[in-house]
Design a protein around this motif. Structure first.
Motif, PDB file in Angstrom:
ATOM      1  N   PRO A 199       0.846  -1.199   0.000  1.00  0.00           N
ATOM      2  CA  PRO A 199       0.000   0.000   0.000  1.00  0.00           C
ATOM      3  C   PRO A 199       0.881   1.249   0.000  1.00  0.00           C
ATOM      4  CG  PRO A 199      -0.792  -1.592   1.614  1.00  0.00           C
ATOM      5  CD  PRO A 199       0.537  -2.101   1.126  1.00  0.00           C
ATOM      6  N   MET A 200       0.553   2.233  -0.825  1.00  0.00           N
ATOM      7  CA  MET A 200       1.388   3.428  -0.939  1.00  0.00           C
ATOM      8  C   MET A 200       1.548   4.186   0.382  1.00  0.00           C
ATOM      9  SD  MET A 200       3.462   5.055  -2.793  1.00  0.00           S
ATOM     10  CE  MET A 200       3.186   4.343  -4.423  1.00  0.00           C
ATOM     11  N   PRO A 201       0.499   4.314   1.222  1.00  0.00           N
ATOM     12  CA  PRO A 201       0.713   5.006   2.503  1.00  0.00           C
ATOM     13  C   PRO A 201       1.789   4.326   3.352  1.00  0.00           C
ATOM     14  CG  PRO A 201      -1.625   4.803   2.058  1.00  0.00           C
ATOM     15  CD  PRO A 201      -0.917   3.955   1.027  1.00  0.00           C
ATOM     16  N   GLU A 202       1.852   2.996   3.261  1.00  0.00           N
ATOM     17  CA  GLU A 202       2.861   2.235   4.006  1.00  0.00           C
ATOM     18  C   GLU A 202       4.261   2.605   3.516  1.00  0.00           C
ATOM     19  OE1 GLU A 202       3.737  -2.413   3.889  1.00  0.00           O
ATOM     20  OE2 GLU A 202       1.761  -1.997   4.756  1.00  0.00           O
TER      21      GLU A 202
ATOM     22  N   MET B 207       5.109   5.456   2.043  1.00  0.00           N
ATOM     23  CA  MET B 207       5.372   6.837   2.477  1.00  0.00           C
ATOM     24  C   MET B 207       5.836   6.863   3.937  1.00  0.00           C
ATOM     25  SD  MET B 207       4.638   8.787  -0.171  1.00  0.00           S
ATOM     26  CE  MET B 207       3.558   8.991  -1.609  1.00  0.00           C
ATOM     27  N   ARG B 208       5.164   6.078   4.777  1.00  0.00           N
ATOM     28  CA  ARG B 208       5.541   6.036   6.200  1.00  0.00           C
ATOM     29  C   ARG B 208       6.948   5.469   6.383  1.00  0.00           C
ATOM     30  NH1 ARG B 208       0.206   3.774   6.580  1.00  0.00           N
ATOM     31  NH2 ARG B 208      -1.277   5.406   7.175  1.00  0.00           N
TER      32      ARG B 208
ATOM     33  N   ALA C 199       0.791  13.851   0.863  1.00  0.00           N
ATOM     34  CA  ALA C 199       1.443  13.146  -0.259  1.00  0.00           C
ATOM     35  C   ALA C 199       0.456  12.233  -0.972  1.00  0.00           C
ATOM     36  CB  ALA C 199       2.640  12.342   0.254  1.00  0.00           C
ATOM     37  N   MET C 200      -0.374  11.542  -0.208  1.00  0.00           N
ATOM     38  CA  MET C 200      -1.345  10.623  -0.798  1.00  0.00           C
ATOM     39  C   MET C 200      -2.426  11.365  -1.577  1.00  0.00           C
ATOM     40  SD  MET C 200      -0.535   7.526  -0.559  1.00  0.00           S
ATOM     41  CE  MET C 200      -2.108   6.961  -1.230  1.00  0.00           C
ATOM     42  N   ARG C 201      -2.773  12.548  -1.125  1.00  0.00           N
ATOM     43  CA  ARG C 201      -3.771  13.338  -1.846  1.00  0.00           C
ATOM     44  C   ARG C 201      -3.234  13.695  -3.243  1.00  0.00           C
ATOM     45  NH1 ARG C 201      -5.382  16.070   2.305  1.00  0.00           N
ATOM     46  NH2 ARG C 201      -3.862  17.748   2.084  1.00  0.00           N
ATOM     47  N   ALA C 202      -1.949  14.076  -3.302  1.00  0.00           N
ATOM     48  CA  ALA C 202      -1.334  14.404  -4.587  1.00  0.00           C
ATOM     49  C   ALA C 202      -1.173  13.152  -5.452  1.00  0.00           C
ATOM     50  CB  ALA C 202       0.035  15.055  -4.348  1.00  0.00           C
ATOM     51  N   TYR C 203      -0.738  12.072  -4.828  1.00  0.00           N
ATOM     52  CA  TYR C 203      -0.571  10.794  -5.544  1.00  0.00           C
ATOM     53  C   TYR C 203      -1.901  10.332  -6.137  1.00  0.00           C
ATOM     54  CZ  TYR C 203      -0.007   5.726  -6.127  1.00  0.00           C
ATOM     55  OH  TYR C 203      -0.009   4.439  -6.626  1.00  0.00           O
ATOM     56  N   SER C 204      -2.939  10.330  -5.310  1.00  0.00           N
ATOM     57  CA  SER C 204      -4.251   9.857  -5.750  1.00  0.00           C
ATOM     58  C   SER C 204      -4.838  10.750  -6.840  1.00  0.00           C
ATOM     59  CB  SER C 204      -5.215   9.787  -4.564  1.00  0.00           C
ATOM     60  OG  SER C 204      -4.764   8.854  -3.609  1.00  0.00           O
TER      61      SER C 204
END
Length: 210
Positions: free
Chosen positions: A48-51, A53-54, A66-71
């Motif tokens: 999972p991308m949030p994982e 990033m963390r 970051a996830m808002r921009a990625y998504s």
């Protein structure tokens, strides 16, 4: 042949690295984060991308930004930037045509998995779409596999993937697995699988002998 196939999507059915890589860089830029080396970036598809990033050390607020921009990128151009791995569309269609149950077990969100497989011409052959939930609650591979097992009730499931999450997730439920070496994993990860395939023809042989 009465096995049920559980296919990972990114790195197994489709090569989505170009889009995911660009989306990742856009996410990093949104929080002014230093870009890691290419070896790290090459491994981002799968978890999972949030994982991911963390794992870089981002705070939850930074991950959210970051996830808002990625998504945002993935919702438009990003999800469309992929190629089907050689022979996988034909293999999926042929097996489904023979009555083999073909499911997915991917950490890609349900929305993007459905869109990508439809664009690739494979969605019509998928008996059950197992994916991460759109709200992010079901995200880890082990949770997706559990979801598929609970909902689809597969007989003699065989997990086909390219990363350690696929193989470790399969072992959690006593499921055999196949590693596709054209994906984003490495030798050490493939050693966790029960079988290793280097192309669609080799995968088909393994499936038919399973």
């Amino acid at each position: 042949m009465n096995a049920t196939l559980l296919f990972d999507v990114d790195g197994t059915l489709i090569d989505s690295y170009p889009g995911i890589r660009q989306g990742f860089l856009i996410g990093l830029d949104a929080v002014g984060w230093k870009v890691p080396d290419e070896e790290f970036i090459r491994r981002i598809p799968g978890p999972p991308m949030p994982e991911t990033m963390r794992s870089l050390g981002m705070s939850e607020a930074q991950v959210e930004t970051a996830m808002r921009a990625y998504s945002g990128y993935m919702s438009n151009e990003g999800w469309q930037r992929f190629d089907v791995f050689d022979g996988m569309d034909d293999l999926v269609a042929r097996l489904a045509g023979e009555g083999v149950r073909v499911c997915t077990a991917t950490s890609k969100s349900e929305r993007f998995a459905r869109a990508a497989l439809d664009r690739a011409g494979m969605l019509e052959h998928i008996d059950f779409l197992g994916a991460a939930s759109n709200d992010g609650v079901r995200a880890k591979k082990v949770d997706v596999i559990r979801y598929v097992l609970d909902q689809a009730k597969p007989v003699r499931p065989l997990m086909v993937g390219d990363r350690l999450h696929d193989f470790e997730g399969a072992k959690e439920f006593g499921i055999s697995s196949v590693a596709m070496t054209w994906g984003y994993g490495a030798d050490k990860e493939w050693e966790l699988a029960d079988y290793v395939a280097r192309d669609a023809a080799e995968l088909e042989r393994i499936i038919r002998e399973f």
